[in-house]
Enzyme design. Structure first.
Site, PDB file in Angstrom:
ATOM      1  N   HIS A  20       3.084   0.803  -4.494  1.00 13.43           N
ATOM      2  CA  HIS A  20       3.130   0.258  -5.855  1.00 13.43           C
ATOM      3  C   HIS A  20       1.946   0.766  -6.661  1.00 13.43           C
ATOM      4  CE1 HIS A  20       0.741  -2.479  -3.321  1.00 13.43           C
ATOM      5  NE2 HIS A  20       0.020  -2.703  -4.408  1.00 13.43           N
TER       6      HIS A  20
ATOM      7  N   HIS B  18      -0.575  -0.367  -9.826  1.00 14.36           N
ATOM      8  CA  HIS B  18      -1.035  -1.395 -10.760  1.00 14.36           C
ATOM      9  C   HIS B  18      -1.225  -0.750 -12.135  1.00 14.36           C
ATOM     10  CE1 HIS B  18      -2.563  -4.410  -7.702  1.00 14.36           C
ATOM     11  NE2 HIS B  18      -2.503  -3.330  -6.946  1.00 14.36           N
TER      12      HIS B  18
END
Ligand code: 5GP
Ligand code: ZN
Length: 134
Positions: A99, A101
């Site tokens: 992922h 941010h």
């Protein structure tokens, strides 16, 4: 993958404040935000590390990062944005599902993303660059 929080969010089994979705990725607000609009862009495929991802999947995920970052810039108008991918526990990765941010930044927000630097002699820099050539 069973028992992966982000896989469960991708499948809609855990609720999230979703802001974007396409074939490669979804984006939703981080449950413990560093700033208003702190968003996570998550690959739909369960892969732990960015460096293990198929190049097309990396392309798909970062196209989503670009779109969500553009939306955050236009709609929240922050002074800046940090795009962060943590890989491995030592680097701060807690959820083992790749992922990115997206953290909107503003002057005086108190967040620190500037670690100390180290001195590396010229010959070692050259050697490192040689070793890393792809
Ligand atoms: P990492 O340290 O792995 O790069 O970041 C994982 C992030 O996921 C953390 O910032 C954490 O707050 C966020 N997070 C963990 N569990 C959940 C959840 O169930 N929902 C949402 N929206 N974010 C989560
Ligand atoms: Zn997963």
């Amino acid at each position: 993958m069973e028992d992966c929080i982000f896989c469960k969010i991708v499948k809609g089994e855990i609720p999230s404040y979703r802001v974007y979705e396409d074939d490669s990725a979804i984006a939703f607000l981080d449950i413990n935000p560093m700033a208003r609009g702190h968003t996570l862009v998550v690959s739909k495929k369960h892969v732990e590390f960015l460096s293990d991802m198929d190049p097309d999947d990396i392309g798909g995920m970062f196209r989503a990062v670009g779109k969500v970052g553009d939306s955050i810039q236009k709609r929240l108008n922050p002074a800046g944005i940090n795009y962060i991918v943590n890989q491995g526990r030592t680097a701060g990765q807690i959820i083992p599902h790749v992922h990115c941010h997206i953290v909107p930044r503003n002057d005086g927000d108190g967040l620190e993303f500037h670690p100390k630097t180290i001195d590396i002699p010229e010959d070692e820099m050259k050697e490192i660059a040689e070793r890393l050539k792809v």
